[in-house]
Enzyme design. Structure first.
Site, PDB file in Angstrom:
ATOM      1  N   PHE A 130     -74.787 -83.196  36.684  1.00  0.00           N
ATOM      2  CA  PHE A 130     -74.492 -82.633  35.376  1.00  0.00           C
ATOM      3  C   PHE A 130     -74.874 -81.157  35.375  1.00  0.00           C
ATOM      4  O   PHE A 130     -75.864 -80.759  35.999  1.00  0.00           O
ATOM      5  CB  PHE A 130     -75.316 -83.349  34.288  1.00  0.00           C
ATOM      6  CG  PHE A 130     -74.704 -84.642  33.805  1.00  0.00           C
ATOM      7  CD1 PHE A 130     -73.533 -85.143  34.337  1.00  0.00           C
ATOM      8  CD2 PHE A 130     -75.317 -85.351  32.781  1.00  0.00           C
ATOM      9  CE1 PHE A 130     -72.982 -86.339  33.872  1.00  0.00           C
ATOM     10  CE2 PHE A 130     -74.771 -86.547  32.304  1.00  0.00           C
ATOM     11  CZ  PHE A 130     -73.613 -87.038  32.852  1.00  0.00           C
ATOM     12  N   LYS A 175     -72.840 -96.294  46.692  1.00  0.00           N
ATOM     13  CA  LYS A 175     -73.306 -96.619  45.333  1.00  0.00           C
ATOM     14  C   LYS A 175     -72.832 -97.998  44.876  1.00  0.00           C
ATOM     15  O   LYS A 175     -73.384 -98.559  43.941  1.00  0.00           O
ATOM     16  CB  LYS A 175     -72.852 -95.541  44.343  1.00  0.00           C
ATOM     17  CG  LYS A 175     -73.639 -94.234  44.516  1.00  0.00           C
ATOM     18  CD  LYS A 175     -73.360 -93.263  43.398  1.00  0.00           C
ATOM     19  CE  LYS A 175     -74.212 -92.007  43.502  1.00  0.00           C
ATOM     20  NZ  LYS A 175     -73.750 -91.053  44.515  1.00  0.00           N
ATOM     21  N   HIS A 200     -70.242 -88.774  46.977  1.00  0.00           N
ATOM     22  CA  HIS A 200     -71.082 -88.913  45.791  1.00  0.00           C
ATOM     23  C   HIS A 200     -70.539 -90.034  44.906  1.00  0.00           C
ATOM     24  O   HIS A 200     -71.308 -90.731  44.249  1.00  0.00           O
ATOM     25  CB  HIS A 200     -71.090 -87.584  45.026  1.00  0.00           C
ATOM     26  CG  HIS A 200     -71.867 -87.616  43.754  1.00  0.00           C
ATOM     27  ND1 HIS A 200     -73.236 -87.745  43.734  1.00  0.00           N
ATOM     28  CD2 HIS A 200     -71.486 -87.557  42.451  1.00  0.00           C
ATOM     29  CE1 HIS A 200     -73.660 -87.746  42.467  1.00  0.00           C
ATOM     30  NE2 HIS A 200     -72.627 -87.638  41.670  1.00  0.00           N
ATOM     31  N   CYS A 232     -78.352 -84.932  39.304  1.00  0.00           N
ATOM     32  CA  CYS A 232     -78.048 -85.869  40.378  1.00  0.00           C
ATOM     33  C   CYS A 232     -77.870 -85.195  41.729  1.00  0.00           C
ATOM     34  O   CYS A 232     -77.569 -85.854  42.723  1.00  0.00           O
ATOM     35  CB  CYS A 232     -76.823 -86.683  39.995  1.00  0.00           C
ATOM     36  SG  CYS A 232     -77.101 -87.490  38.409  1.00  0.00           S
ATOM     37  N   HIS A 280     -76.387 -95.717  41.019  1.00  0.00           N
ATOM     38  CA  HIS A 280     -76.598 -94.273  41.075  1.00  0.00           C
ATOM     39  C   HIS A 280     -78.086 -93.976  40.829  1.00  0.00           C
ATOM     40  O   HIS A 280     -78.582 -94.153  39.720  1.00  0.00           O
ATOM     41  CB  HIS A 280     -75.723 -93.600  40.017  1.00  0.00           C
ATOM     42  CG  HIS A 280     -75.700 -92.118  40.106  1.00  0.00           C
ATOM     43  ND1 HIS A 280     -76.415 -91.411  41.056  1.00  0.00           N
ATOM     44  CD2 HIS A 280     -75.050 -91.177  39.365  1.00  0.00           C
ATOM     45  CE1 HIS A 280     -76.206 -90.120  40.888  1.00  0.00           C
ATOM     46  NE2 HIS A 280     -75.381 -89.950  39.870  1.00  0.00           N
ATOM     47  N   GLU A 284     -63.439 -85.944  43.353  1.00  0.00           N
ATOM     48  CA  GLU A 284     -64.040 -85.820  44.689  1.00  0.00           C
ATOM     49  C   GLU A 284     -63.044 -86.234  45.768  1.00  0.00           C
ATOM     50  O   GLU A 284     -62.956 -85.613  46.827  1.00  0.00           O
ATOM     51  CB  GLU A 284     -65.301 -86.685  44.773  1.00  0.00           C
ATOM     52  CG  GLU A 284     -66.027 -86.502  46.108  1.00  0.00           C
ATOM     53  CD  GLU A 284     -67.317 -87.312  46.210  1.00  0.00           C
ATOM     54  OE1 GLU A 284     -67.564 -88.153  45.327  1.00  0.00           O
ATOM     55  OE2 GLU A 284     -68.067 -87.092  47.180  1.00  0.00           O
TER      56      GLU A 284
END
Ligand SMILES: *[C@@H]1O[C@H](CO)[C@@H](O)[C@H](O)[C@H]1NC(C)=O
Ligand SMILES: *[C@@H]1O[C@H](CO)[C@@H](O)[C@H](O)[C@H]1NC(C)=O
Ligand SMILES: *[C@@H]1O[C@H](CO)[C@@H](O)[C@H](O)[C@H]1NC(C)=O
Length: 430
Positions: free
Chosen positions: A417, A350, A313, A172, A355, A324
């Site tokens: 990831f 988002k 994010h 991502c 996403h 975050e």
């Protein structure tokens, strides 16, 4: 060091086909998330039945149909993620008015466009068909339709660009790495213009099953899809898978000035880091995110107090958003930063698009560039009550509606990831 600016934008998203149409709907607080139940029984039996699908229809209506962008012969050769990338690149190049023809210009123009997952549909169908029917049923187009770097390949073939041709694939973080790395290629002198971004199209039952098994997806909102993606909200319970592409034209500052190009923003800083912790889970303190953002600001020579907006994010997962949020506060509050958390303006777009995985970083970089350009902060949808834990979520998350505010400098984050983290610092054109 050569300075790098943004001169063109292109996007295909769950809100619209087109960067400008997407931005307009984003500021209207529209949501591009819908139900997947109608896509067939293999979707309807999954625990998460919501997704950000690109709207189908004609280009004039701000919708997607491949034939508006590609001849049928090319469409057949290309994965859908590559088709989205081609379309977003066309829009960005038209927007930048960069249609070079001289050998020198073509050699000095390159492409970095990646994807996180690539063509899962093709891999799945070809596996089933090979298993059942053997060698003769394998298409000669199987490999070209599968490879992730073919989006970048097709863009260069279509436009004749002979500069660097590269494809990041860092889950991502892909889209943001592609743009950050491309800016370095320009700064270092490998190219004068780069077409950079990310594309993704893997809304496939197997992908949803995999992310659901990893406990990453929203499963509580199947009957009200538009409420499913709720970054920073106390009832968030996972991300919503989305598809699309984001592509920008990056250009060396003097090159852009010499041809009188419209300049949206400057790429001022880029930071990369790793959590070095876990395959899929963030470190609770947000160490990786913190390091990436701090590095982006150092590179930009900007103090934390000068950051007017952060495009987070935040995917709407319990752990990720909290980590975050901690990292953003740790960086932006304090002696060199802001005095109160409420002074930090941070949103996650988002809520509106879900996403987009490998495309997320590029599409969100475009939102951040437009925030800098237009002095508007795009909203976080579905933020009824920030929380989990409530006492930590005390920034200005720009809930529900866009806010007007001068944006001289902004950060946009992407995490993937494997623990890979990146942050890009964008600022007003010099
Ligand atoms: C894979 O197979 C499904 C079902 O037959 C079909 O709908 C889909 O278009 C195929 N995808 C590709 C990339 O060929
Ligand atoms: C860094 O990337 C990892 C990889 O998944 C992500 O989970 C994590 O949230 C990121 N770091 C932080 C602390 O946000
Ligand atoms: C956050 O945005 C609001 C306007 O929406 C503005 O009044 C405030 O000063 C901003 N905070 C910072 C620190 O930029």
């Amino acid at each position: 060091m050569r300075k790098v600016v943004v001169t063109g934008l292109g996007a295909i998203t769950p809100l619209a086909a087109g960067a400008k149409a997407t931005w307009k709907r984003l500021l209207d607080a529209s949501c591009g998330i819908g139900s997947t139940s109608a896509l067939g029984p293999s979707f309807a039996s999954l625990p998460s039945r919501v997704a950000g699908l690109v709207p189908q229809g004609s280009r004039e209506d701000g919708r997607w149909q491949a034939k508006d962008w590609l001849p049928a012969s090319e469409e057949r050769q290309m994965a859908l993620f590559a088709q989205y990338a081609i379309a977003a690149a066309d829009e960005a190049l038209d927007d930048a008015d960069w249609h070079p023809s001289s050998p020198h210009q073509l050699e000095r123009t390159g492409v970095t466009v990646g994807s996180g997952i690539g063509n899962l549909d093709e891999a799945y169908n070809a596996s089933v068909s090979f298993h059942t029917h053997g060698y003769r049923k394998v298409s000669p187009l199987f490999v070209p339709r599968l490879l992730i770097n073919l989006a970048a390949g097709h863009i260069s073939i279509r436009h004749g660009f002979k500069g660097p041709n590269h494809a990041a694939t860092t889950a991502c973080t892909t889209g943001l790495h592609a743009i950050g790395d491309a800016s370095r290629l320009i700064a270092f002198g490998d190219a004068d213009v780069m077409v950079a971004g990310g594309a993704e199209s893997c809304i496939h039952p197997l992908a949803i099953a995999g992310f659901a098994r990893a406990r990453s997806l929203a499963t509580d909102w199947n009957d009200s899809p538009q409420l499913a993606s709720r970054p920073f909200d106390k009832n968030r319970n996972g991300f919503v898978i989305g598809e699309g592409a984001g592509v920008v034209v990056l250009e060396e500052l003097e090159h852009a000035k010499a041809r009188n190009a419209k300049i949206y923003a400057e790429v001022k800083g880029y930071g990369l880091s790793s959590d070095a912790f876990h395959m899929t889970a963030p470190r609770e303190d947000g160490e990786g995110a913190f390091l990436a953002m701090r590095q982006a600001l150092r590179h930009a020579e900007i103090r934390p107090s000068d950051v007017d907006y952060v495009n987070a994010h935040a995917t709407s997962t319990v752990l990720g958003d909290a980590a975050e949020n901690r990292a953003i506060k740790r960086l932006l509050l304090g002696s060199e930063g802001k005095q109160h958390a409420a002074d930090i303006n941070v949103s996650s777009t988002k809520g509106a698009i879900g996403h987009l995985l490998g495309a997320a970083g590029a599409v969100e970089a475009i939102f951040t560039i437009l925030a800098v350009h237009h002095n508007v902060l795009p909203p976080t949808l579905n933020l009824e009550s920030p929380g989990n834990p409530a006492e930590e979520f005390n920034c200005n998350y720009i809930p529900h509606a866009a806010q007007q505010h001068t944006v001289n400098a902004a950060l946009t984050n992407s995490f993937g990831f494997g623990g890979t983290n990146a942050s890009l610092c964008l600022g007003k054109a010099p």
